[in-house]
Design an enzyme around this catalytic site. Structure first.
Site, PDB file in Angstrom:
ATOM      1  N   LYS A  47       4.796  38.840 111.601  1.00 16.58           N
ATOM      2  CA  LYS A  47       4.422  38.000 110.751  1.00 16.58           C
ATOM      3  C   LYS A  47       5.334  36.582 110.621  1.00 16.58           C
ATOM      4  O   LYS A  47       4.979  35.774 110.308  1.00 16.58           O
ATOM      5  CB  LYS A  47       4.086  38.395 109.345  1.00 16.58           C
ATOM      6  CG  LYS A  47       4.952  38.926 108.494  1.00 16.58           C
ATOM      7  CD  LYS A  47       4.446  39.578 106.976  1.00 16.58           C
ATOM      8  CE  LYS A  47       5.424  40.331 106.385  1.00 16.58           C
ATOM      9  NZ  LYS A  47       5.104  40.650 104.863  1.00 16.58           N
ATOM     10  N   ARG A  84       3.074  46.038  93.656  1.00 16.27           N
ATOM     11  CA  ARG A  84       2.340  45.023  94.557  1.00 16.27           C
ATOM     12  C   ARG A  84       1.074  45.820  95.085  1.00 16.27           C
ATOM     13  O   ARG A  84       0.293  46.276  94.022  1.00 16.27           O
ATOM     14  CB  ARG A  84       3.292  44.782  95.797  1.00 16.27           C
ATOM     15  CG  ARG A  84       2.653  43.280  96.061  1.00 16.27           C
ATOM     16  CD  ARG A  84       3.547  42.881  97.508  1.00 16.27           C
ATOM     17  NE  ARG A  84       3.195  43.594  98.722  1.00 16.27           N
ATOM     18  CZ  ARG A  84       3.785  43.400  99.903  1.00 16.27           C
ATOM     19  NH1 ARG A  84       4.368  42.230  99.996  1.00 16.27           N
ATOM     20  NH2 ARG A  84       3.561  44.045 100.998  1.00 16.27           N
TER      21      ARG A  84
END
Length: 357
Positions: free
Chosen positions: A34, A129
């Site tokens: 990413k 998260r």
């Protein structure tokens, strides 16, 4: 003029070091791409390393990877958006999941595409998260196991990315124990325990990684030699795989303090120069890059005598005092990058990307 470079030789050295480390410990690992933001030139360098599995959090990047290397195993490493289910099944062989309703949609779409979609269920271990709450885990798995066109290939956890919760024996042992519990309760084999990332590498180096953690997802350490656990870099790896070069477009002696009534700057910040001698001067320069392209506070000039003293949308201001290195307009300045600065730069369409040896 500004550009970012990727040194293929140093990248391969980092890759070989990590690959040997994981092989020695019988651990499967995937490269997290990413950071590269779908840049085909840099992605090709990763493909050429012999990578078997890649992770990304953008389905558009996985699409590019599949176009470049159709046989590459791809992993989508965040809970899928329901509106992206079709493309995720198409371009991701595996996805990380935390929502039962989404997995049902993945199952339905995989049936339409005549595929079996693989999933890794993420567990909440304190980072707050993504992750299924531990009390709900067994019931969650029981329902996922019933879905057609879905194959559960692992369980995993994310640590350190949001609040900096560090992996330790307690958390990683919990992850391994949940794997054993699920296998015993449902008589199903769970091949992967994806509890490793760049932040977990120091535990592996110190032989403190609990047994059972057999899958790592690594990007930061591969590209930047980051020791995320200790907020430093590994001295035995190359931290300069990626570098920024930006041109000096102005260089002149100016006062150290601005003159006039001060308000807010373009970012909404205010400044106080009351402690600066109004008669003091230094050699100040403008660099052809700005906050549109990069997190300036994460930039570090390679020259320790150069300081970044400000930035606007498309220019960075540097101070070189009396200019002892005799910088000139048109000269390129080299910057060290950390994860955040590299991420923003690679996502900027205004910054050229070059591969060097």
């Amino acid at each position: 003029m500004a550009y970012i470079t990727l040194n293929r030789t140093k990248l391969r050295e980092n890759y070989n070091y990590l690959n040997d480390l994981f092989k020695k410990n019988d651990i499967q690992w995937a490269v997290v791409t990413k950071l590269l933001c779908g840049n085909k030139t840099f992605l090709q360098e990763v493909m050429d390393l012999g990578v078997q599995q890649v992770c990304d959090s953008r389905v558009t990047n996985l699409k590019i990877i599949k176009q470049m290397a159709p046989n590459m195993e791809t992993i989508y490493i965040k809970p899928p958006a329901k509106r992206s289910v079709k493309s995720i099944v198409q371009y991701a062989d595996i996805s990380f999941n935390t929502e039962l309703s989404t997995i049902r949609l993945l199952s339905e779409e995989a049936g339409r595409q005549k595929k079996v979609h693989k999933v890794i269920i993420m567990i909440e271990l304190g980072e707050l998260r993504e992750g299924v709450m531990r009390d709900d885990l067994l019931e969650f798995y029981s329902q996922v196991f019933e879905l057609p066109h879905i194959e559960v290939v692992g369980l995993g956890a994310n640590l350190s990315c949001l609040y900096g919760v560090l992996p330790n024996d307690d958390k990683l042992i919990q992850l391994s124990l949940y794997k054993q519990l699920i296998e015993a309760r449902f008589n199903r084999k769970i091949p992967l325990v994806s509890g490793g990332s760049s932040v977990t590498i120091p535990l592996l180096l110190q032989s403190q990684l609990p047994s059972g953690i057999n899958h790592f997802r690594v990007g930061d350490t591969l590209f930047l030699a980051s020791d995320v656990y200790n907020n430093s870099t590994f001295p035995f790896m190359n931290s300069d795989v990626i570098r920024l070069y930006a041109e000096i477009i102005e260089l002149t002696e100016k006062p150290k303090a601005p003159s006039g009534e001060l308000g807010h700057n373009v970012e909404g910040h205010t400044y106080d120069f009351s402690n600066v001698d109004p008669d003091a001067t230094s050699c100040r320069g403008l660099i052809d890059i700005g906050i549109l392209d990069v997190e300036v506070e994460h930039l570090k000039p390679v020259d320790p005598k150069m300081k970044i003293v400000g930035a606007s949308s498309d220019m960075v201001v540097i101070d070189v005092e009396e200019n002892p290195r005799n910088y000139k307009v048109g000269q390129l300045v080299e910057f060290e990058l950390d994860y955040m600065s590299a991420l923003r730069l690679l996502n900027s369409r205004y910054i050229d990307k070059k591969v060097i040896d």
